[in-house]
Design a protein around this motif. Sequence first.
Motif, short mmCIF file in Angstrom:
data_model
loop_
_atom_site.label_atom_id
_atom_site.label_comp_id
_atom_site.label_asym_id
_atom_site.label_seq_id
_atom_site.Cartn_x
_atom_site.Cartn_y
_atom_site.Cartn_z
N LYS A 1 -4.27 -6.79 -3.92
CA LYS A 1 -4.88 -5.07 -3.29
C LYS A 1 -3.75 -5.35 -1.85
O LYS A 1 -3.95 -5.98 -1.19
N PHE A 2 -2.47 -4.59 -1.56
CA PHE A 2 -2.22 -4.53 -0.55
C PHE A 2 -3.16 -4.13 0.25
O PHE A 2 -3.17 -2.29 0.29
N GLU A 3 -3.17 -4.37 1.26
CA GLU A 3 -4.16 -3.64 2.19
C GLU A 3 -3.90 -3.63 3.58
O GLU A 3 -3.95 -2.14 3.99
N LEU A 4 -2.79 -4.59 4.52
CA LEU A 4 -1.90 -4.28 5.37
C LEU A 4 -1.21 -3.80 5.79
O LEU A 4 -0.18 -4.84 5.54
N ALA A 5 0.04 -3.53 7.27
CA ALA A 5 0.81 -3.37 7.11
C ALA A 5 0.98 -3.73 9.22
O ALA A 5 0.32 -3.19 9.44
#
Length: 221
Positions: free
Chosen positions: A16-20
Amino acid sequence: MTVAVNPAKVRSTDMKFELAVIPVSDVAHAKEFYANLGWRFDAEFTNGSDFHIIQFTPPGSGASVIFGKNVTPAKPGSAQGLYLIVSDIEAARKELLARGVKVSEVFHGGDNVHTGTDEPYLFGSVRVTGPDPQRRTYHSFASFSDPDGNGWVLQEVTNRLPGRVEGDTTFASVSDLAATLRRAAAAHGEHEKLTGEHDVNWPDWYAEYIVNEQAGKPLPK
């Protein structure tokens, strides 16, 4: 004998993509800007004068952004094409304008139209003022930048492409669900015009519309 496995049909571990990470020059100024957007302030950590990190989450988003001091070697303002998906592009733009944010006019990509300025957000197309004439999903945009020039793009998505959504039908926010119900209500009104009668089973029709829309399947007529 070796049996080829189709990776598209093999369930892999969830990632799951969490942070940019967005590069900024002035942490305090960036913090003020993102707080003014109405984004949720999640956390702030500091280690003396060597390290400082701040996290914000856009409304309804499952992913967050972080910025700070000694967080990334990237040049401030070098993050571009950061997409924010909205269900109503014009309403989202008006909200940002009300918060004092400089937002572009709504625009769409035009084929074989020369405006004199290439638009990198449109993957080779050029920017044409106004929402998509047919108001197609994925086709209407607006853009703004933070104080360092990191570029954000609002994109209107009202119907996901097939395969984009898996599993249960979910909504990121109350406003997202409300917008979906309004689209279902409008479509159901057209359905009743076609049939010429009141649909007593409208809850079933709504349910099919909402599930199919999010899964990218054909919508009921």
